[in-house]
Write an enzyme that holds these catalytic residues in place. Structure first.
Site, PDB file in Angstrom:
ATOM      1  N   CYS A   7       0.864  -1.188   0.000  1.00  0.00           N
ATOM      2  CA  CYS A   7       0.000   0.000   0.000  1.00  0.00           C
ATOM      3  C   CYS A   7       0.893   1.228   0.000  1.00  0.00           C
ATOM      4  CB  CYS A   7      -0.984  -0.018   1.173  1.00  0.00           C
ATOM      5  SG  CYS A   7      -0.228   0.061   2.809  1.00  0.00           S
ATOM      6  N   ASN A  10       2.326   1.456   4.262  1.00  0.00           N
ATOM      7  CA  ASN A  10       2.633   0.175   4.933  1.00  0.00           C
ATOM      8  C   ASN A  10       2.357   0.240   6.440  1.00  0.00           C
ATOM      9  OD1 ASN A  10       5.506  -2.083   5.364  1.00  0.00           O
ATOM     10  ND2 ASN A  10       3.388  -2.599   5.017  1.00  0.00           N
ATOM     11  N   CYS A  12      -1.360   0.733   7.354  1.00  0.00           N
ATOM     12  CA  CYS A  12      -2.797   0.427   7.525  1.00  0.00           C
ATOM     13  C   CYS A  12      -3.207  -0.805   6.731  1.00  0.00           C
ATOM     14  CB  CYS A  12      -3.670   1.618   7.112  1.00  0.00           C
ATOM     15  SG  CYS A  12      -3.438   3.099   8.135  1.00  0.00           S
ATOM     16  N   ARG A  13      -3.343  -0.661   5.408  1.00  0.00           N
ATOM     17  CA  ARG A  13      -3.949  -1.728   4.610  1.00  0.00           C
ATOM     18  C   ARG A  13      -3.021  -2.920   4.395  1.00  0.00           C
ATOM     19  NH1 ARG A  13      -5.342   2.264  -0.144  1.00  0.00           N
ATOM     20  NH2 ARG A  13      -3.368   3.062   0.687  1.00  0.00           N
ATOM     21  N   SER A  14      -1.803  -2.675   3.909  1.00  0.00           N
ATOM     22  CA  SER A  14      -0.959  -3.838   3.574  1.00  0.00           C
ATOM     23  C   SER A  14      -0.490  -4.625   4.799  1.00  0.00           C
ATOM     24  CB  SER A  14       0.215  -3.462   2.661  1.00  0.00           C
ATOM     25  OG  SER A  14       1.091  -2.557   3.261  1.00  0.00           O
ATOM     26  N   ASP A 123      -8.316   3.973   1.318  1.00  0.00           N
ATOM     27  CA  ASP A 123      -7.304   4.352   2.306  1.00  0.00           C
ATOM     28  C   ASP A 123      -8.025   4.858   3.558  1.00  0.00           C
ATOM     29  OD1 ASP A 123      -5.334   5.502   3.797  1.00  0.00           O
ATOM     30  OD2 ASP A 123      -4.381   6.534   2.116  1.00  0.00           O
TER      31      ASP A 123
HETATM   32  P1  4NP Z   1      -1.765   2.847   4.126  1.00  0.00           P
HETATM   33  O1  4NP Z   1      -2.404   4.186   4.698  1.00  0.00           O
HETATM   34  O2  4NP Z   1      -1.254   3.184   2.744  1.00  0.00           O
HETATM   35  O3  4NP Z   1      -2.925   1.910   4.076  1.00  0.00           O
HETATM   36  O4  4NP Z   1      -0.678   2.434   5.075  1.00  0.00           O
HETATM   37  C1  4NP Z   1      -1.715   5.404   4.767  1.00  0.00           C
HETATM   38  C2  4NP Z   1      -0.833   5.635   5.786  1.00  0.00           C
HETATM   39  C3  4NP Z   1      -0.185   6.848   5.882  1.00  0.00           C
HETATM   40  C4  4NP Z   1      -0.438   7.840   4.952  1.00  0.00           C
HETATM   41  C5  4NP Z   1      -1.327   7.603   3.921  1.00  0.00           C
HETATM   42  C6  4NP Z   1      -1.954   6.384   3.833  1.00  0.00           C
HETATM   43  N1  4NP Z   1       0.186   9.096   5.063  1.00  0.00           N
HETATM   44  O5  4NP Z   1      -0.117   9.996   4.257  1.00  0.00           O
HETATM   45  O6  4NP Z   1       1.029   9.284   5.960  1.00  0.00           O
END
Ligand code: 4NP
Length: 152
Positions: A7, A10, A12-14, A123
């Site tokens: 993702c 790294n 939340c989702r992945s 997201d």
């Molecule tokens: P992820 O979510 O891609 O599912 O881990 C996010 C985590 C952090 C951010 C964006 C999405 N960020 O902008 O910091």
């Protein structure tokens, strides 16, 4: 067989996709490597987001021990299949591919549970708690389908 979940951050989702598949693979007694990475390096070394950890723990799949890392080109050599959460991740990973064979490894994860629809795992980072439960349900379903495929 080695499988990578990707993702943006790294955190939340992945990591949830990683934790769910690790657990299912282990329970099924399969020897399959599972890991995750982010296309951005903002959170390298951090544990998953506290809201994602809380949801995962509540659902019986704790992911507290995972740590974020950055996707690297060498991941195309280490992994047989690379599952991305959304179209932005897809184009970021594809932009690093060196060959058609690298490109062929990359798939949108929700095409497992919703074939050919090109749906995205939203997201949840900037939203409320419901977003984390929604991500859990989507990734639990997708990893169930993947486990079934891997058991064939
Ligand atoms: P992820 O979510 O891609 O599912 O881990 C996010 C985590 C952090 C951010 C964006 C999405 N960020 O902008 O910091």
């Amino acid at each position: 067989m080695n499988i990578l979940m990707v993702c943006l951050g790294n955190i939340c989702r992945s990591p949830l996709a990683d934790g769910l598949l690790r657990k299912k693979v282990e329970e099924a007694g399969l020897t399959i490597g599972v890991d995750s990475a982010g296309t951005a390096d903002y959170h390298v070394g951090s544990p998953p987001d506290s809201r994602m950890r809380a949801t995962a723990k509540r659902m019986g799949c704790p992911i507290d021990d995972l740590r974020a890392r950055h996707f690297v080109v060498a991941d195309f050599d280490r992994f047989d299949r690379i599952f991305v959460m959304d179209k932005s991740n897809f184009s970021n990973v594809l932009s690093l591919a060196r060959s058609k064979s690298d490109e062929a490894k990359v798939e949108l994860i929700l095409n497992l549970s919703h074939p050919n629809r090109d749906l995205e795992v939203p997201d949840p980072y900037f939203g409320g708690d419901q977003g984390f439960s929604d991500v859990y349900r989507l990734l639990d379903d997708a990893t169930d389908v993947l486990l079934n495929e891997l058991q064939k």
